[in-house]
Scaffold this motif. Structure first.
Motif, PDB file in Angstrom:
ATOM      1  N   VAL A 235       7.167   4.524  -9.566  1.00  0.00           N
ATOM      2  CA  VAL A 235       6.822   4.462  -8.331  1.00  0.00           C
ATOM      3  C   VAL A 235       6.749   4.559  -7.100  1.00  0.00           C
ATOM      4  N   ILE A 236       5.970   4.506  -6.607  1.00  0.00           N
ATOM      5  CA  ILE A 236       4.681   4.620  -5.678  1.00  0.00           C
ATOM      6  C   ILE A 236       5.402   4.553  -4.439  1.00  0.00           C
ATOM      7  N   HIS A 237       5.320   5.948  -3.072  1.00  0.00           N
ATOM      8  CA  HIS A 237       6.101   5.928  -1.916  1.00  0.00           C
ATOM      9  C   HIS A 237       4.969   4.199  -1.565  1.00  0.00           C
ATOM     10  N   SER A 238       6.065   3.518  -0.522  1.00  0.00           N
ATOM     11  CA  SER A 238       5.037   2.672   0.103  1.00  0.00           C
ATOM     12  C   SER A 238       4.504   3.311   1.812  1.00  0.00           C
TER      13      SER A 238
ATOM     14  N   ALA B 127       3.177   0.738 -11.999  1.00  0.00           N
ATOM     15  CA  ALA B 127       3.538   1.269 -11.343  1.00  0.00           C
ATOM     16  C   ALA B 127       3.943   0.003 -10.465  1.00  0.00           C
ATOM     17  N   LEU B 128       4.696   0.414  -9.407  1.00  0.00           N
ATOM     18  CA  LEU B 128       5.064  -0.720  -8.549  1.00  0.00           C
ATOM     19  C   LEU B 128       5.352   0.317  -7.766  1.00  0.00           C
ATOM     20  N   THR B 129       5.647  -0.551  -5.848  1.00  0.00           N
ATOM     21  CA  THR B 129       5.957  -0.262  -4.746  1.00  0.00           C
ATOM     22  C   THR B 129       6.843  -0.890  -4.458  1.00  0.00           C
ATOM     23  N   PHE B 130       8.068  -0.459  -3.335  1.00  0.00           N
ATOM     24  CA  PHE B 130       9.136  -1.446  -3.103  1.00  0.00           C
ATOM     25  C   PHE B 130       8.812  -1.660  -1.642  1.00  0.00           C
ATOM     26  N   SER B 131       9.014  -2.498  -1.430  1.00  0.00           N
ATOM     27  CA  SER B 131       9.399  -2.708   0.573  1.00  0.00           C
ATOM     28  C   SER B 131      10.230  -3.689   1.073  1.00  0.00           C
ATOM     29  N   GLY B 132      10.768  -4.028   1.862  1.00  0.00           N
ATOM     30  CA  GLY B 132      11.499  -5.294   2.295  1.00  0.00           C
ATOM     31  C   GLY B 132      12.567  -4.158   3.504  1.00  0.00           C
ATOM     32  N   GLY B 133      13.897  -5.088   3.454  1.00  0.00           N
ATOM     33  CA  GLY B 133      14.509  -4.420   3.829  1.00  0.00           C
ATOM     34  C   GLY B 133      15.792  -3.180   2.907  1.00  0.00           C
ATOM     35  N   VAL B 134      15.160  -4.154   1.878  1.00  0.00           N
ATOM     36  CA  VAL B 134      16.965  -3.369   0.654  1.00  0.00           C
ATOM     37  C   VAL B 134      15.813  -1.939   0.417  1.00  0.00           C
ATOM     38  N   ALA B 135      14.444  -1.656   0.437  1.00  0.00           N
ATOM     39  CA  ALA B 135      13.620  -0.713   0.164  1.00  0.00           C
ATOM     40  C   ALA B 135      14.290   0.251   0.774  1.00  0.00           C
ATOM     41  N   ASP B 136      14.799  -0.354   2.409  1.00  0.00           N
ATOM     42  CA  ASP B 136      15.465   1.500   2.666  1.00  0.00           C
ATOM     43  C   ASP B 136      16.518   1.614   2.562  1.00  0.00           C
ATOM     44  N   CYS B 137      17.328   1.142   1.738  1.00  0.00           N
ATOM     45  CA  CYS B 137      18.618   0.934   1.026  1.00  0.00           C
ATOM     46  C   CYS B 137      18.532   1.780  -0.672  1.00  0.00           C
TER      47      CYS B 137
ATOM     48  N   TYR C 100      -3.009  -1.648 -12.494  1.00  0.00           N
ATOM     49  CA  TYR C 100      -2.244  -2.815 -11.861  1.00  0.00           C
ATOM     50  C   TYR C 100      -1.365  -1.832 -11.044  1.00  0.00           C
ATOM     51  N   ALA C 101      -0.407  -2.375  -9.955  1.00  0.00           N
ATOM     52  CA  ALA C 101       0.314  -1.835  -9.461  1.00  0.00           C
ATOM     53  C   ALA C 101       1.120  -3.263  -9.135  1.00  0.00           C
ATOM     54  N   ALA C 102       2.208  -3.246  -8.629  1.00  0.00           N
ATOM     55  CA  ALA C 102       2.930  -4.524  -8.508  1.00  0.00           C
ATOM     56  C   ALA C 102       3.616  -3.776  -7.449  1.00  0.00           C
ATOM     57  N   ASN C 103       3.734  -4.852  -6.205  1.00  0.00           N
ATOM     58  CA  ASN C 103       4.628  -4.698  -4.792  1.00  0.00           C
ATOM     59  C   ASN C 103       6.375  -5.499  -5.331  1.00  0.00           C
ATOM     60  N   VAL C 104       7.195  -5.600  -5.323  1.00  0.00           N
ATOM     61  CA  VAL C 104       9.094  -5.453  -5.200  1.00  0.00           C
ATOM     62  C   VAL C 104       8.919  -6.151  -4.022  1.00  0.00           C
TER      63      VAL C 104
ATOM     64  N   GLY D 223       0.607  -0.806   0.909  1.00  0.00           N
ATOM     65  CA  GLY D 223      -0.278  -0.084   0.744  1.00  0.00           C
ATOM     66  C   GLY D 223      -0.681  -0.318  -1.128  1.00  0.00           C
ATOM     67  N   THR D 224       0.324  -1.730  -1.677  1.00  0.00           N
ATOM     68  CA  THR D 224       0.158  -1.576  -2.825  1.00  0.00           C
ATOM     69  C   THR D 224      -1.436  -1.569  -3.326  1.00  0.00           C
ATOM     70  N   ASN D 225      -1.973  -2.178  -2.971  1.00  0.00           N
ATOM     71  CA  ASN D 225      -3.529  -2.921  -3.195  1.00  0.00           C
ATOM     72  C   ASN D 225      -4.358  -0.977  -3.221  1.00  0.00           C
TER      73      ASN D 225
END
Length: 477
Positions: free
Chosen positions: A304-307, A260-270, A147-151, A136-138
Motif C-alpha cells: 500500500v503506497i502513500h497517496s 501495489a495500490l493506493t487509497f483515496s476518497g473520504g474513507v482513505a482518511d479513516c 501495475y498499480a491500482a487506486n481504490v 498519484g497512482t500513475n
C-alpha cells in the motif's frame, strides 16, 4: 518568452461533498525562439483550499446550482481573490450528481467565475481515472514499473482504476462507501440505510433498521461483507456471495496481478489502526469501514503506497499548452471546426498492438468510460501510433477505429483522432475510405495527450495547412 503565472480554480462536485481549490500555475515556453510556442506548466502552487461541504442538492438528481454559485463566491471572498483574475478552471461532477442537465446548470451558474471552464460530468469509470491521477497512482506505477491500482472509497461508491504507467489498464466501481449507513452523531441511532445494504441486512437476517441503535458490534456483519467485497475486487480471497450485488457497473477483469495500490476518497482518511472514541463523529460508518480496511487482507497481501492526496484527490485546475500541426500530416473535413473542451480517450499501447477486432472491442469498451446515465457525448480518440508503420498497420488502425467508434458514428458525432507519432496523413486517408461518405472527421498527429485531458481545435489557419490545438491538462493536488 517570459514565464507567466495564471490563477486557476478547481471545483469537485461529488455525491456527498463539494470542495474548491485555487492554484497559481507558472507557465513556461519550452520551444526555441524561432519555433511555434510550446507552453507547459513548470510550477504549481495551491494557494487556497476550501472547506469541504455537503453537496447542495435540490433533490437526489439535481444540483442546487445557485447554492454552488454562492459557495464559489464566498470561497473567492474568503481567499481574497477577485473573480475577474481567475483565468481558467475545471468543474468535475461525479457520482449521483453527474447528470447532463446539471452540468449545463452549473456551467450557467458559474459563467463569469473563470475565464475558461472545463466542465466534466464523470461516470464511474472516468471518476476512477480522475481519482487515481489525483492520488498519484500513475506516478507510482511508472516509478515501480509494475501495475498499480487506486481504490477511491467515498460516501456512496468505491471507484477502482489500474494503471500501467500512464496507460489506464482497467476500471471498476462498487456500491461501497462510508455513507451507506448514516448515524445520528448524538444518539447513535441509524437515520439512513442504502437500498443495497437494506437488501444485505435482509439476506443476513439482521434486525437493523432506520431508528435502530448503531454500535460496532451490530454493524460488524455488514462491515465484514463490504470489506470482503473490496478484497475480492482486487483479486484477494474467495468470492463473496454478495460480490455481484455490490457491483455498480462492472468489476476489474483481474486477468493480471496487482502488486501495489493506493487509497483515496473520504474513507482513505479513516484508515486508522485504532478507532477513536467517537466512532460516529462523521455521522456515518466511514471510520468503522476505514478501520476494517486497514486490518484487512489488502494491507497484508499488497504493497500500500502513500497517496499524494486522499479526500482531495480531485482536480485543482486546468493548464494548457499549445502546439501547431504540420500541414503535411493532418486530415480534416470542412465545416466542423472549431471544437472546444472535448475529452480525450487515450488508448493503451497494448490495445493498439491488437488485431482489428480486439482493437475495436477495446475502443468500444473504453468509449463507455464517458457515458453518464446512458448519455454519451463525443470524445477525441488518442493513440501513440507507430514510428514507421506499414500500410497494413495503417489499415488495421483505421478499421479498428471505425468499428470501435460505431456508437459515435451512428450519432454522427465528428470523429476526432489524435496520434502522437507522425502518421496522421496516411491514417486520415484510410479513415476517409472506410467511413461513410462525407463523414466529418479530423486526424492530426504530433500532439501528446493523456486520459483526463481536454482539447480545443481551432479554425484552420495558414491557408488550411495548420490547425491550432490547445490541450488542457487537469492539474491535481
Amino acid at each position: 518568452m517570459k514565464d507567466d503565472t495564471i490563477l486557476s480554480v478547481g471545483i469537485d462536485l461529488g455525491t456527498s461533498t463539494t470542495q474548491l481549490v485555487l492554484s497559481r500555475l507558472t507557465i513556461k515556453n519550452f520551444a526555441s525562439a524561432f519555433s511555434v510556442p510550446r507552453i507547459n506548466i513548470s510550477k504549481k502552487e495551491v494557494i487556497y483550499k476550501s472547506d469541504i461541504i455537503f453537496t447542495p442538492l435540490l433533490d437526489q438528481q439535481t444540483i442546487d446550482a445557485e447554492a454552488i454559485r454562492h459557495f464559489v463566491a464566498a470561497q473567492y471572498s474568503k481567499a481574497g481573490i477577485d473573480k475577474q483574475k481567475i483565468q481558467m478552471g475545471a468543474v468535475i461532477i461525479t457520482g449521483e450528481t453527474a447528470r447532463k442537465d446539471n452540468a449545463n446548470l452549473v456551467t450557467e451558474a458559474l459563467s463569469g467565475y473563470a475565464g475558461d471552464f472545463v466542465v466534466a460530468t464523470a461516470g464511474p469509470d472516468l471518476e476512477s481515472i480522475i481519482a487515481g491521477k489525483g492520488a498519484g497512482t500513475n506516478i507510482a506505477s511508472k516509478k515501480s514499473r509494475h501495475y498499480a491500482a487506486n481504490v477511491d472509497v467515498g460516501g456512496g461508491t468505491s471507484n477502482l482504476v489500474v494503471f500501467d504507467g500512464d496507460d489506464v489498464l482497467d476500471t471498476a466501481c462498487f456500491d461501497i462507501g462510508g455513507r451507506l449507513i448514516k448515524v445520528d452523531k448524538k444518539t447513535h441511532k441509524i437515520t439512513y440505510i442504502s437500498p443495497k445494504v437494506t437488501q444485505l441486512i435482509t439476506q443476513l437476517g439482521l434486525s437493523l433498521a432506520e431508528g435502530s441503535q448503531a454500535s460496532p458490534e451490530t454493524l460488524a456483519p455488514i462491515i465484514q461483507v463490504l470489506v470482503q467485497v473490496l478484497e475480492n475486487s482486487i483479486g484477494i480471497g474467495e468470492r463473496s456471495p454478495y460480490y455481484d450485488m455490490f457491483i455498480t457497473n462492472h468489476g476489474l477483469r483481474l486477468d493480471y496481478v496487482i502488486p501495489a495500490l493506493t487509497f483515496s476518497g473520504g474513507v482513505a482518511d479513516c484508515l486508522q489502526e485504532n478507532l477513536p472514541v467517537d466512532i460516529f463523529k462523521y455521522g456515518d460508518i466511514g471510520l468503522l469501514l476505514g478501520n476494517a480496511i486497514r486490518r484487512s487482507e489488502i494491507f497484508k497481501q499488497k504493497e500500500v503506497i502513500h497517496s499524494l492526496e486522499t479526500i482531495r484527490a480531485t482536480v485543482v485546475g486546468a493548464g494548457s499548452h499549445t502546439t501547431d500541426v504540420s500541414g503535411s500530416t493532418i486530415s480534416y473535413t470542412n465545416g466542423i471546426l472549431p471544437i472546444r473542451n472535448l475529452p480525450i480517450l487515450k488508448m493503451a499501447r497494448q490495445d493498439e498492438a491488437q488485431d482489428v477486432q480486439p482493437l475495436a472491442a477495446s475502443i468500444k469498451e473504453k468509449i463507455n468510460w464517458y457515458r453518464v446515465q446512458n448519455e454519451l457525448s463525443n470524445v477525441a480518440l488518442a493513440f501513440n501510433g507507430l514510428g514507421n508503420p506499414h500500410f497494413s498497420d495503417i489499415q488495421r488502425y483505421a478499421a479498428g477505429i471505425v468499428a470501435g467508434a460505431a456508437v459515435l458514428i451512428e450519432k454522427h458525432e465528428p470523429l476526432i483522432i489524435l496520434v502522437h507519432e507522425d502518421m496522421a496523413k496516411a491514417l486520415g486517408h484510410s479513415l476517409f475510405a472506410q467511413l461513410p461518405e462525407h463523414y466529418p472527421f479530423v486526424c492530426i498527429d504530433s500532439v501528446k495527450v493523456e486520459n483526463g485531458d481536454y482539447i480545443d481545435l481551432g479554425e484552420p489557419i495558414a491557408e488550411g495547412s495548420v490547425l491550432p490545438v490547445i490541450v488542457k491538462t487537469l492539474i491535481f493536488g
